[in-house]
Design an enzyme around this catalytic site. Structure first.
Site, PDB file in Angstrom:
ATOM      1  N   SER A   1     -12.664   9.569  39.671  1.00  0.00           N
ATOM      2  CA  SER A   1     -11.521   9.521  38.756  1.00  0.00           C
ATOM      3  C   SER A   1     -11.865  10.205  37.427  1.00  0.00           C
ATOM      4  O   SER A   1     -12.202  11.383  37.416  1.00  0.00           O
ATOM      5  CB  SER A   1     -11.090   8.061  38.558  1.00  0.00           C
ATOM      6  OG  SER A   1      -9.838   7.970  37.931  1.00  0.00           O
TER       7      SER A   1
ATOM      8  N   ASP B   1      -6.889   7.644  43.928  1.00  0.00           N
ATOM      9  CA  ASP B   1      -8.044   7.401  43.063  1.00  0.00           C
ATOM     10  C   ASP B   1      -9.249   6.883  43.859  1.00  0.00           C
ATOM     11  O   ASP B   1      -9.152   5.919  44.610  1.00  0.00           O
ATOM     12  CB  ASP B   1      -7.652   6.369  42.000  1.00  0.00           C
ATOM     13  CG  ASP B   1      -8.631   6.325  40.845  1.00  0.00           C
ATOM     14  OD1 ASP B   1      -9.825   6.062  41.099  1.00  0.00           O
ATOM     15  OD2 ASP B   1      -8.208   6.549  39.695  1.00  0.00           O
TER      16      ASP B   1
END
Length: 357
Positions: free
Chosen positions: A47, A204
């Protein structure tokens, strides 16, 4: 340039945890590590950690990263689309039909520009060991972690893009980071067709593996260490409890879900062999999606990263680490220590019972 044994450059692998805007803390720690003489061999991130890691892999220094994060990145653009996409009805339509509010174009376009300035576009430009197979953790300088929620599996990018009948060398780096940074519901997931024909949604990486610090571990004694950069909340106190997420309506519930998902990893127990090589950076209640971050808050995160790294390197000893954890023996984790303690207590109880009789 030649080096004597005592003057060899310090090399290390580095793994950066995800955490949204709090990734500025990573930059502070990286600056200190580079000041100590470290350079990076294998780099991984999830991320926001992938965002920083990709620039690090493109040979941006810690100080350059700090300047970029402080002066060039517009965090508000992460949560504010341009044109019609920025209107609430359009965003709600995106959420209901595409699975996320924001397209995430700003992240990808900004990163692609910065990488291109250093001659990086695809992962073939980050190959450091051409003899390694394309699914190896050590072929590419950068590994990005994402999550395939359709298949329920963690993805190492570019390596696992093979599952989608794509060539890892040809995967666009900025696109891979965009996949890793697709916070569920907040950003629209990336659609990728699996080799079996299914349409898969990539989100993510922190959903499944926010801190894969063991990614570059080898079975033999390592030639250089792997450090982990982790973003952590301070333990709650009566004067400073963990923030409470309001959940009075569907929007607040969604926001609370995101905050919980992004911070839950921060509070997990780490075994000693992970903790001992981890630089833990306090975030002081700043949330992952706090895109209206003030200059003072950004600087505090950066300084926290610097302080955490200074404290870590003041006591770090690679030779001692290898002697304790990497002498061709699997590291003793929490379970092993508890089992050993159980046996010791049981044995002591038997001896006490025998003496009493």
């Amino acid at each position: 340039m030649s080096y004597t044994q005592d003057s060899l450059p310090l090399q290390a692998d580095i793994v950066l945890e995800g955490g949204g805007v709090r990734g500025i803390g990573h930059v502070g720690a990286l600056c200190v590590a580079e000041e100590k003489g470290y350079s990076w061999v294998n780099i991984a991130g999830t991320s926001a950690g992938a965002f920083v890691a990709s620039l690090l892999a493109a040979n941006y220094s810690g100080q350059e990263l700090y300047s970029i994060m402080k002066n060039e990145v517009d965090f508000n653009r992460f949560a504010q689309e341009q044109g019609m996409d920025g209107f609430l009805p359009v965003e709600m339509y995106h959420l209901l039909t595409l699975g996320g509010i924001h397209r995430g174009n700003y992240i990808e376009e900004f990163l692609r520009e910065k990488l291109s300035a250093r001659g990086i576009q695809k992962f073939k430009h980050l190959v450091i060991r051409p003899h390694e197979p394309k699914d190896s953790n050590f072929r590419y300088r950068l590994t990005v972690i994402a999550s395939d929620i359709s298949s329920g599996c963690m993805l190492r990018l570019p390596q696992d893009i093979l599952k989608y009948d794509l060539d890892p060398d040809e995967l666009d780096v900025a696109r891979a980071v965009r996949m890793s940074a697709s916070i569920p519901f907040f950003f629209i997931p990336v659609l990728q067709k699996h080799h079996d024909g299914r349409n898969c949604l990539i989100v993510d990486g922190g959903l499944l593996s926010n801190f894969p610090v063991s990614l570059f571990d080898v079975k033999s004694i390592p030639q250089h260490p792997t450090f982990g950069l982790r973003l952590v909340d301070n333990l709650p106190t009566p004067n400073c409890p963990w923030p409470v997420n309001p959940t009075d309506n569907i929007l607040q519930i969604g926001h609370a879900l995101l905050n919980t998902m992004m911070s839950a990893h921060d509070r997990l127990y780490m075994d000693d062999h992970t903790f001992v090589r981890t630089i833990a950076i306090p975030v002081e209640g700043i949330t992952a999606t706090q895109f209206n971050l003030s200059a003072a808050e950004a600087d505090r995160l950066y300084q926290n990263g610097r302080k955490a790294a200074e404290e870590f390197f003041a006591t770090w000893d690679f030779e001692a680490y290898k002697a304790v954890y990497r002498q061709n023996q699997p590291p003793g984790g929490r379970r092993e220590r508890l089992h050993k303690q159980m046996k010791h207590v049981a044995q002591q109880a038997k001896e006490d019972s025998r003496k009493a009789s």
